[in-house]
Design a protein around this motif. Structure first.
Motif, PDB file in Angstrom:
ATOM      1  N   GLU A 115     -15.144  37.113 -84.563  1.00 58.65           N
ATOM      2  CA  GLU A 115     -15.481  38.513 -84.327  1.00 58.65           C
ATOM      3  C   GLU A 115     -15.437  39.324 -85.622  1.00 58.65           C
ATOM      4  N   GLU A 116     -14.415  39.079 -86.447  1.00 59.69           N
ATOM      5  CA  GLU A 116     -14.236  39.895 -87.649  1.00 59.69           C
ATOM      6  C   GLU A 116     -15.102  39.451 -88.816  1.00 59.69           C
ATOM      7  N   PHE A 117     -15.339  38.145 -88.937  1.00 58.64           N
ATOM      8  CA  PHE A 117     -16.090  37.634 -90.089  1.00 58.64           C
ATOM      9  C   PHE A 117     -17.502  37.171 -89.736  1.00 58.64           C
ATOM     10  N   GLY A 118     -17.787  37.022 -88.442  1.00 55.93           N
ATOM     11  CA  GLY A 118     -19.087  36.496 -88.050  1.00 55.93           C
ATOM     12  C   GLY A 118     -19.265  35.043 -88.460  1.00 55.93           C
ATOM     13  N   CYS A 119     -18.178  34.291 -88.475  1.00 57.05           N
ATOM     14  CA  CYS A 119     -18.217  32.905 -88.967  1.00 57.05           C
ATOM     15  C   CYS A 119     -18.288  31.899 -87.824  1.00 57.05           C
ATOM     16  N   ARG A 120     -18.629  30.677 -88.180  1.00 54.32           N
ATOM     17  CA  ARG A 120     -18.555  29.575 -87.235  1.00 54.32           C
ATOM     18  C   ARG A 120     -17.088  29.179 -87.063  1.00 54.32           C
TER      19      ARG A 120
END
Length: 348
Positions: free
Chosen positions: A49-54
């Motif tokens: 949610e915070e980094f938009g990462c996998r």
């Protein structure tokens, strides 16, 4: 301007979720979190949610992610060696949380894997090298106002019946691998980088696990200094974090305050010589010399300054500048921690 490092974070527990997460969020120009890994889904969801990462459940999958340049190891202490080795063998550079690993041989192996020409690199996150108090004490010593510093005492104490995984040997718990790497690193810097001999004693006093929570290590440094360090979870009263003895003064550091008392450098000492005769009427000793003292109080910034290690790491990895914690220094810390477990005296 150099591009951000694409980083994958492994271990989203206390350190990964608090310290690493906050430092990475604060440096979007230097780091892009492209992947995160943890066994607990809620932690992964927060990173996503915070980094938009996998996100991944298995470290093998994160390491195999082709977009990950650097693997940030923030797992439990017992897993640092295994996880760092996996990443290095896969060709990924690693920033590993302290403790680097549990044994000196493990440290030697990881340094060898992370030191090959044109190969992946390994960096150890000894962030408390950059504590303002530690830096300021070194500056005061180097200034010479305390004279020749011959003894330093370091302490990180409190009282707590701790019961988390950091108290269980199986998981790499105990203060040797918790606060130990920080204060051993400080001690070795105060020793001149190495030691001629070392005495160590460790014990469990209040923690409810099976790992040590009270450590005493005394070094005779290569620079002649005695450095006495203590870490304990069983000390009920506050004691100073720093005590420094010099031939012209001393220093006490506690609660973000450094207090100095030293001989005024502008006042020349009297030329006195030892006298074998009985002093005065035989009921006293010493001489009538009046010493001119100066006293000084330095207030430190209570804000944590140690996050700067992320900037040093970025400059080293991306711009090939020297990293301030060398491979030899990282290995020497592990050697002290390993020897201290035996609890006896060692020659360097």
């Amino acid at each position: 301007m150099s591009k951000p490092i694409k980083i994958g974070v492994v271990g989203l527990g206390r350190i990964g979720m608090s310290v690493h997460r906050k430092c990475l969020l604060a440096r979007p120009d230097k780091y892009t979190v492209v992947a995160a890994c943890d066994l607990i889904k809620d932690r992964c969801d927060r990173y996503a949610e915070e980094f938009g990462c996998r996100t991944y459940e298995k470290i093998e999958d994160l390491i195999a992610d082709p977009e990950v340049e650097v693997v940030d190891i923030a797992t439990r202490s017992c897993d640092h060696y295994k996880h760092t080795k996996m990443a290095l063998l896969a060709g990924k550079s690693v920033l590993v949380e302290k403790p680097f690993c549990e044994t000196y041989e493990q440290a030697r192996e990881l340094i060898a894997l992370g030191s090959q020409p044109a190969g992946p690199r390994v960096y150890v996150r000894h962030n408390r090298r950059f504590e303002e108090g530690f830096i300021k004490v070194n500056e005061i010593i180097d200034s010479g106002i305390l004279g020749d510093v011959y003894e330093i005492r370091l302490a990180r104490n409190g009282y707590q019946r701790r019961n988390d995984w950091q108290t269980i040997k199986e998981f790499g718990g105990g203060q040797l691998l918790n606060w130990g790497p920080h204060i051993v690193d400080h001690s070795l810097r105060f020793c001149g980088g190495g030691y001629e001999s070392m005495f160590a004693d460790i014990k469990r006093v209040t923690a409810v696990g099976d790992a040590e929570d009270h450590i005493k290590i005394v070094f005779k440094g290569v620079n002649g200094r005695l450095v006495d360090m203590e870490i304990s979870g069983g000390v009920a009263q506050d004691i100073p974090e720093y005590i420094v003895y010099g031939t012209r003064g001393s220093l006490i550091g506690e609660h973000n305050t450094l207090k100095l008392k030293y001989l005024d450098p502008d006042v020349e000492l009297a030329d006195i010589k030892a006298d074998p005769a009985t002093p005065g009427d035989g009921s006293s000793f010493g001489n009538s010399e009046v010493l001119t003292w100066k006293e000084e109080t330095i207030e430190l910034n209570p804000k944590d300054q140690t996050a700067v290690i992320w900037d040093y790491f970025y400059e080293s990895y991306r711009n090939h500048k020297p990293y301030p914690i060398t491979s030899e220094q990282a290995m020497n810390v592990v050697k002290v921690l390993e020897d201290a477990k035996i609890g006896t005296e060692f020659a360097k």
